[in-house]
Scaffold this motif. Structure first.
Motif, short mmCIF file in Angstrom:
data_model
loop_
_atom_site.label_atom_id
_atom_site.label_comp_id
_atom_site.label_asym_id
_atom_site.label_seq_id
_atom_site.Cartn_x
_atom_site.Cartn_y
_atom_site.Cartn_z
N GLY A 130 -3.87 0.85 -12.05
CA GLY A 130 -5.10 0.12 -12.36
C GLY A 130 -6.19 0.28 -11.31
N GLY A 131 -5.81 0.43 -10.07
CA GLY A 131 -6.83 0.55 -9.02
C GLY A 131 -6.75 1.87 -8.29
N CYS A 132 -6.32 2.91 -8.99
CA CYS A 132 -6.11 4.19 -8.31
C CYS A 132 -7.43 4.91 -7.99
CB CYS A 132 -5.18 5.08 -9.11
SG CYS A 132 -5.85 5.69 -10.65
N PRO A 133 -7.39 5.74 -6.96
CA PRO A 133 -8.58 6.53 -6.60
C PRO A 133 -8.96 7.54 -7.70
CG PRO A 133 -6.90 6.61 -4.86
CD PRO A 133 -6.28 5.95 -6.04
N LYS A 134 -10.17 8.04 -7.62
CA LYS A 134 -10.70 8.95 -8.65
C LYS A 134 -9.85 10.20 -8.91
CE LYS A 134 -15.60 8.88 -9.79
NZ LYS A 134 -15.48 7.68 -10.54
N GLY A 135 -9.28 10.81 -7.90
CA GLY A 135 -8.55 12.05 -8.08
C GLY A 135 -7.17 11.91 -8.70
N VAL A 136 -6.76 10.69 -9.02
CA VAL A 136 -5.44 10.44 -9.59
C VAL A 136 -5.55 10.44 -11.12
CG1 VAL A 136 -3.53 8.80 -9.73
CG2 VAL A 136 -4.75 9.09 -7.57
N PRO A 137 -4.83 11.34 -11.82
CA PRO A 137 -4.95 11.41 -13.28
C PRO A 137 -4.14 10.32 -14.00
CG PRO A 137 -3.40 13.06 -12.51
CD PRO A 137 -3.94 12.37 -11.28
N ALA A 138 -4.61 9.09 -13.88
CA ALA A 138 -3.92 7.94 -14.46
C ALA A 138 -3.72 8.09 -15.97
CB ALA A 138 -4.68 6.65 -14.16
N GLU A 172 0.82 -1.22 0.00
CA GLU A 172 0.00 0.00 0.00
C GLU A 172 0.85 1.26 0.00
OE1 GLU A 172 -3.41 0.40 -0.37
OE2 GLU A 172 -3.20 -1.71 -0.89
N ILE A 173 1.99 1.24 0.69
CA ILE A 173 2.85 2.43 0.74
C ILE A 173 3.35 2.77 -0.66
CG2 ILE A 173 5.05 3.34 1.62
CD1 ILE A 173 4.48 1.64 4.18
N PHE A 174 3.79 1.75 -1.40
CA PHE A 174 4.25 1.95 -2.78
C PHE A 174 3.13 2.56 -3.62
CE2 PHE A 174 4.64 0.43 -7.17
CZ PHE A 174 5.89 0.91 -7.50
N LYS A 175 1.93 1.98 -3.54
CA LYS A 175 0.80 2.49 -4.32
C LYS A 175 0.52 3.95 -3.99
CE LYS A 175 -1.92 -1.75 -4.70
NZ LYS A 175 -3.20 -2.35 -4.32
#
Length: 98
Positions: free
Chosen positions: A45-53, A3-6
């Motif tokens: 792939g599983g990032c939260p909404k506010g992250v501009p993937a 989780e820290i890496f993510k």
């Protein structure tokens, strides 16, 4: 992948300016794991909404997720055949720009 890496990956990704792109490898280097670009991709792939993937692409300038083309174009980025036009000019390097 922990989780820290993510969370580190997501925090760096949030800093990519609108209208710019970076690569999975550049993010990996910025969080201290230079050979872990695939792990960055998995974290995106599983990032939260506010992250501009959509602003994180392959180092060749090719979109990994074709659905991101629309979001990039909405930010003024030209995409042709799933490649970013002027990739080198639009590239944001977190190690140099933070």
């Amino acid at each position: 992948m922990n989780e820290i890496f993510k969370k580190q990956v997501w925090e760096i990704t949030k800093l990519v300016p609108k209208g710019r792109v970076t690569s999975y490898g550049a993010i990996a280097k910025a969080v201290g794991y230079p050979n872990h670009s695939r792990h960055v991709g998995k974290a995106m792939g599983g990032c939260p909404k506010g992250v501009p993937a959509h602003r994180v692409i392959s180092s060749s300038g090719t979109l990994s997720v074709p659905e991101f083309q629309e979001k990039l174009e909405a930010e003024g980025i030209t995409v042709e055949n799933f490649r970013i036009k002027n990739f080198k000019n639009l590239f944001w390097n977190p190690l140099e720009e933070l």
